[in-house]
Write an enzyme that holds these catalytic residues in place. Structure first.
Site, short mmCIF file in Angstrom:
data_model
loop_
_atom_site.label_atom_id
_atom_site.label_comp_id
_atom_site.label_asym_id
_atom_site.label_seq_id
_atom_site.Cartn_x
_atom_site.Cartn_y
_atom_site.Cartn_z
N THR A 37 -44.97 34.21 -13.78
CA THR A 37 -45.39 33.01 -13.03
C THR A 37 -44.15 32.14 -12.87
O THR A 37 -43.67 31.52 -13.82
CB THR A 37 -46.49 32.27 -13.81
N VAL A 77 -42.80 38.97 -23.97
CA VAL A 77 -44.08 38.86 -23.26
C VAL A 77 -45.18 39.41 -24.15
O VAL A 77 -44.93 39.95 -25.22
CB VAL A 77 -44.04 39.62 -21.90
N SER A 131 -39.40 36.78 -36.42
CA SER A 131 -40.36 36.01 -37.21
C SER A 131 -39.90 34.57 -37.38
O SER A 131 -38.71 34.30 -37.39
CB SER A 131 -40.55 36.64 -38.59
N GLY A 132 -40.87 33.71 -37.51
CA GLY A 132 -40.54 32.29 -37.72
C GLY A 132 -41.28 31.40 -36.76
O GLY A 132 -41.07 30.18 -36.75
N GLY A 133 -42.13 32.01 -35.92
CA GLY A 133 -42.91 31.21 -34.98
C GLY A 133 -42.02 30.52 -33.97
O GLY A 133 -40.84 30.86 -33.81
N LYS A 188 -40.95 44.68 -39.60
CA LYS A 188 -41.63 43.42 -39.22
C LYS A 188 -43.12 43.50 -39.61
O LYS A 188 -43.70 42.50 -40.07
CB LYS A 188 -41.48 43.18 -37.70
N HIS A 191 -43.40 42.93 -43.19
CA HIS A 191 -43.22 41.48 -43.39
C HIS A 191 -44.56 40.76 -43.18
O HIS A 191 -44.99 39.95 -43.99
CB HIS A 191 -42.16 40.94 -42.43
N ASN A 192 -45.22 41.07 -42.08
CA ASN A 192 -46.49 40.41 -41.77
C ASN A 192 -47.56 40.74 -42.80
O ASN A 192 -48.36 39.89 -43.17
CB ASN A 192 -46.98 40.80 -40.37
N GLU A 195 -46.97 38.81 -45.75
CA GLU A 195 -47.40 37.43 -45.42
C GLU A 195 -48.92 37.30 -45.64
O GLU A 195 -49.38 36.31 -46.21
CB GLU A 195 -47.02 37.17 -43.96
N LYS A 266 -54.55 38.81 -36.24
CA LYS A 266 -54.09 39.44 -34.99
C LYS A 266 -53.86 40.93 -35.14
O LYS A 266 -53.57 41.61 -34.18
CB LYS A 266 -52.81 38.74 -34.50
P1 NBP Z 1 -47.74 35.50 -25.24
O1 NBP Z 1 -47.91 36.65 -26.16
O2 NBP Z 1 -48.83 34.53 -25.12
O3 NBP Z 1 -47.41 36.09 -23.77
C1 NBP Z 1 -47.23 35.24 -22.70
C2 NBP Z 1 -46.07 35.70 -21.85
O4 NBP Z 1 -46.27 37.05 -21.40
C3 NBP Z 1 -45.95 34.85 -20.59
O5 NBP Z 1 -44.58 34.69 -20.30
C4 NBP Z 1 -46.66 35.72 -19.56
O6 NBP Z 1 -46.29 35.43 -18.23
C5 NBP Z 1 -46.15 37.07 -19.97
N1 NBP Z 1 -46.88 38.21 -19.39
C6 NBP Z 1 -48.17 38.59 -19.56
BR1 NBP Z 1 -49.41 37.68 -20.53
N2 NBP Z 1 -48.48 39.70 -18.87
C7 NBP Z 1 -47.35 40.02 -18.23
C8 NBP Z 1 -47.03 41.07 -17.36
N3 NBP Z 1 -47.91 42.02 -17.06
N4 NBP Z 1 -45.76 41.12 -16.86
C9 NBP Z 1 -44.87 40.18 -17.18
N5 NBP Z 1 -45.11 39.16 -18.02
C10 NBP Z 1 -46.33 39.08 -18.55
O7 NBP Z 1 -46.36 34.73 -25.58
P2 NBP Z 1 -45.73 34.28 -26.98
O8 NBP Z 1 -46.73 33.68 -27.89
O9 NBP Z 1 -44.51 33.52 -26.62
O10 NBP Z 1 -45.30 35.67 -27.66
C11 NBP Z 1 -44.42 36.60 -27.03
C12 NBP Z 1 -44.32 37.82 -27.91
O11 NBP Z 1 -43.73 37.41 -29.15
C13 NBP Z 1 -45.64 38.48 -28.26
O12 NBP Z 1 -45.50 39.86 -28.35
C14 NBP Z 1 -45.96 37.94 -29.64
O13 NBP Z 1 -46.76 38.82 -30.38
C15 NBP Z 1 -44.56 37.82 -30.23
N6 NBP Z 1 -44.44 36.84 -31.30
C16 NBP Z 1 -45.08 35.64 -31.23
C17 NBP Z 1 -44.95 34.72 -32.25
C18 NBP Z 1 -45.63 33.38 -32.18
O14 NBP Z 1 -45.55 32.62 -33.16
N7 NBP Z 1 -46.26 33.03 -31.05
C19 NBP Z 1 -44.12 35.01 -33.33
C20 NBP Z 1 -43.45 36.23 -33.36
C21 NBP Z 1 -43.62 37.13 -32.34
P3 NBP Z 1 -47.16 34.41 -17.34
O15 NBP Z 1 -46.60 33.04 -17.64
O16 NBP Z 1 -46.93 34.84 -15.97
O17 NBP Z 1 -48.60 34.56 -17.79
#
Ligand code: NBP
Length: 481
Positions: A37, A77, A131-133, A188, A191-192, A195, A266
């Site tokens: 987007t 993503v 990791s670390g949010g 990882k 790690h989780n 956690e 999750k």
């Molecule tokens: P999300 O997991 O909520 O994903 C949102 C992102 O994915 C947006 O940029 C969205 O684009 C994009 N996206 C999707 Br949904 N479908 C897509 C597609 N088909 N093609 C291209 N882009 C696509 O984001 P997040 O919470 O920032 O986490 C990102 C990754 O990091 C995940 O795998 C998550 O498990 C991992 N992670 C998260 C955390 C945490 O604390 N949140 C910590 C460690 C690891 P859009 O804007 O167009 O919808």
């Protein structure tokens, strides 16, 4: 587009991606960014990235053209299908030796598969745990990269620059190459899973002190503050302490008391538990922690059952308050050691299965800062594996043998008291049972083997001679009179 090409490309600007991009830029790198987007790209360029060293892109083609070769393009993503789709869009646009990086939480088998697939296209792949949010992503996460070994020297300077730092001079990065294929994501996942165990154990300590001892939130705050100054010093103890101080602005009640006791998940804990079963290793802490969340989620059923089923009647905790708090601290610490011991045993088993040359001291170091399980005692784990890289079980490292020895009496006392009071402590109990099972030379599995051989001729081994044996149990048994 500006003339100077970017050092790094990042796709996916949700919380993690945006913060990670800002982190990379803050270390002196030029970063090209893209999000499906595209208004999100514009918002970043006109907001937090304004006048910073960024290139905002509105297509993947534009992003690829904006990054210098060999390109390093990271995806942050939603895990799963979006990652595979993006890889397929990137492959025809990239040049030999470019690196595709996935920083999402993925099942390690996906990273194994993607490494092979991307390498078959003469490109390189990294699947890295992050990791670390969102705060970690911005200020310094713990990073656990695996995939194509040839990709590591290309991304190492950037990854180690953005990762958390530990050590007396804050210069040791919590990011090191983990191993080929899915090794980074496996680490990882463990790690989780650890956690999950840590959180469950902390919740059990809380429950004992609240339901057993009747401590108030203010008193709990003081207890956790004290604990955080000693060997339990860790991020999770610290945030738990903070939680006890927060009041709901609407009602003025303590926030923690206003929250429904129904835990979400999750799935990474479940993955670790499933894989432990596949490997035949007893990772009981994570499994109990997953089950504890499942049981908590049955809130309606528990509410109905609570009206019918009752626990021990008239049993009260008669304890010196201060002494019991200290006993719970020791039980928590000992259980935590057992939990980490299990995590490393699972890593060793997975490494043996996949032929991953894992460095366990380094893994402890990766978790020392930046991530959710960061804790002072990981330094001790690193020392234990540095002293003996082939350490079979953390419980056998002199420091931890001694730590368990001194906590053991309190640990048993706490579990006994919890059972007498009817307070569920599955984490404490399974940790103690694991310890007792592991330290017992002769378990009752001799009888189990006899039973298996009796009904299924499954055979057994003997103590006095090698080989597989079968007994005609029915013929030899005492005949019923
Ligand atoms: P999300 O997991 O909520 O994903 C949102 C992102 O994915 C947006 O940029 C969205 O684009 C994009 N996206 C999707 Br949904 N479908 C897509 C597609 N088909 N093609 C291209 N882009 C696509 O984001 P997040 O919470 O920032 O986490 C990102 C990754 O990091 C995940 O795998 C998550 O498990 C991992 N992670 C998260 C955390 C945490 O604390 N949140 C910590 C460690 C690891 P859009 O804007 O167009 O919808």
């Amino acid at each position: 587009m500006s003339e100077k090409l970017a050092d790094f490309g990042l796709i996916g600007l949700a919380v993690m991606g945006e913060n990670l991009a800002l982190n990379v830029e803050s270390r002196g790198y030029r970063v090209a960014v893209f999000n499906r987007t595209t208004s999100v790209v514009d918002a970043l360029m006109n907001g937090r990235a304004k006048e910073k060293n960024f290139i905002g892109c509105h297509s993947i083609e534009e992003l690829v053209k904006s990054v210098a070769r060999p390109r390093k393009i990271m995806m942050m993503v939603k895990a799963g299908k979006p990652v595979d789709e993006l890889i397929d869009q990137l492959i025809p646009l990239l040049d030999e030796g470019d690196v595709i990086i996935d920083g999402g939480n993925e099942h390690y088998t996906n990273s194994e598969r993607r490494t092979q697939y991307v390498e078959s296209k003469k490109l390189l792949f990294i699947g890295t745990g992050v990791s670390g949010g969102e705060e970690g992503a911005l200020k310094g996460p713990s990073m656990m990269p695996g995939g194509s070994p040839a990709a590591w020297p290309l991304v190492k300077p950037i990854f180690q620059a953005i990762s958390a730092k530990v050590g007396p001079n804050h210069d040791i990065p919590c990011c090191e190459w983990v191993g080929p294929g899915g090794a980074g994501q496996y680490v990882k996942m463990v790690h989780n899973g650890i956690e999950y165990g840590d959180m469950q154990l902390i919740c059990e300590a809380y429950f004992l002190l609240k339901a057993g001892l009747g401590l108030t939130n203010d008193e709990l705050y003081d207890v956790f503050s004290e604990w955080n100054r000693g060997e339990l010093d860790s991020y999770l103890i610290e945030i738990t302490r903070d939680i006890f101080s927060v009041k709901d602005p609407d009602t003025g009640n303590y926030m923690v008391d206003m929250i429904v006791d129904k835990a979400g998940a999750k799935g990474t804990g479940k993955w670790m538990s499933q894989l432990a079963l596949d490997l035949g290793v007893p990772s009981t802490l994570v499994t109990e922690a997953v089950y504890a969340r499942c049981l908590s989620a049955l809130k309606d059923a528990r509410t109905r059952a609570s009206k019918v089923l009752s626990g021990p009647k008239g049993v009260k905790l008669v304890a010196d308050k201060k002494k019991f708090v200290e006993q719970v601290r020791q039980a928590l610490y000992a259980s935590k050691i057992a939990s980490y011991a299990q995590g490393f045993v699972q890593l060793q088993a997975a490494a043996a299965e996949h032929k991953w040359p894992l460095n366990y001291g380094n893994i402890a170091l990766l978790w020392r800062g930046g991530c959710i399980i960061r804790a002072r005692f990981l330094e001790r784990i690193k020392e234990a594996f540095d002293a003996n890289p082939n350490l079979e079980n953390l419980l056998l490292a002199p420091y931890f043998t001694q730590a368990i020895e001194s906590a053991q009496v309190a640990w048993r006392d706490v579990v006994v008291k919890a059972i007498q009071l009817g307070i569920p402590v599955p984490g404490f109990t399974t940790a103690l049972t694991y310890f007792d099972g592991y330290r017992t030379e002769r378990l009752p599995a001799n009888l189990l083997q006899a039973q298996r051989d009796y009904f299924g001729a499954h055979t057994y081994e003997r103590l006095d001679k090698p080989g597989a044996f079968h007994t005609e149990w029915i013929q030899l048994r005492r005949q019923p009179s």
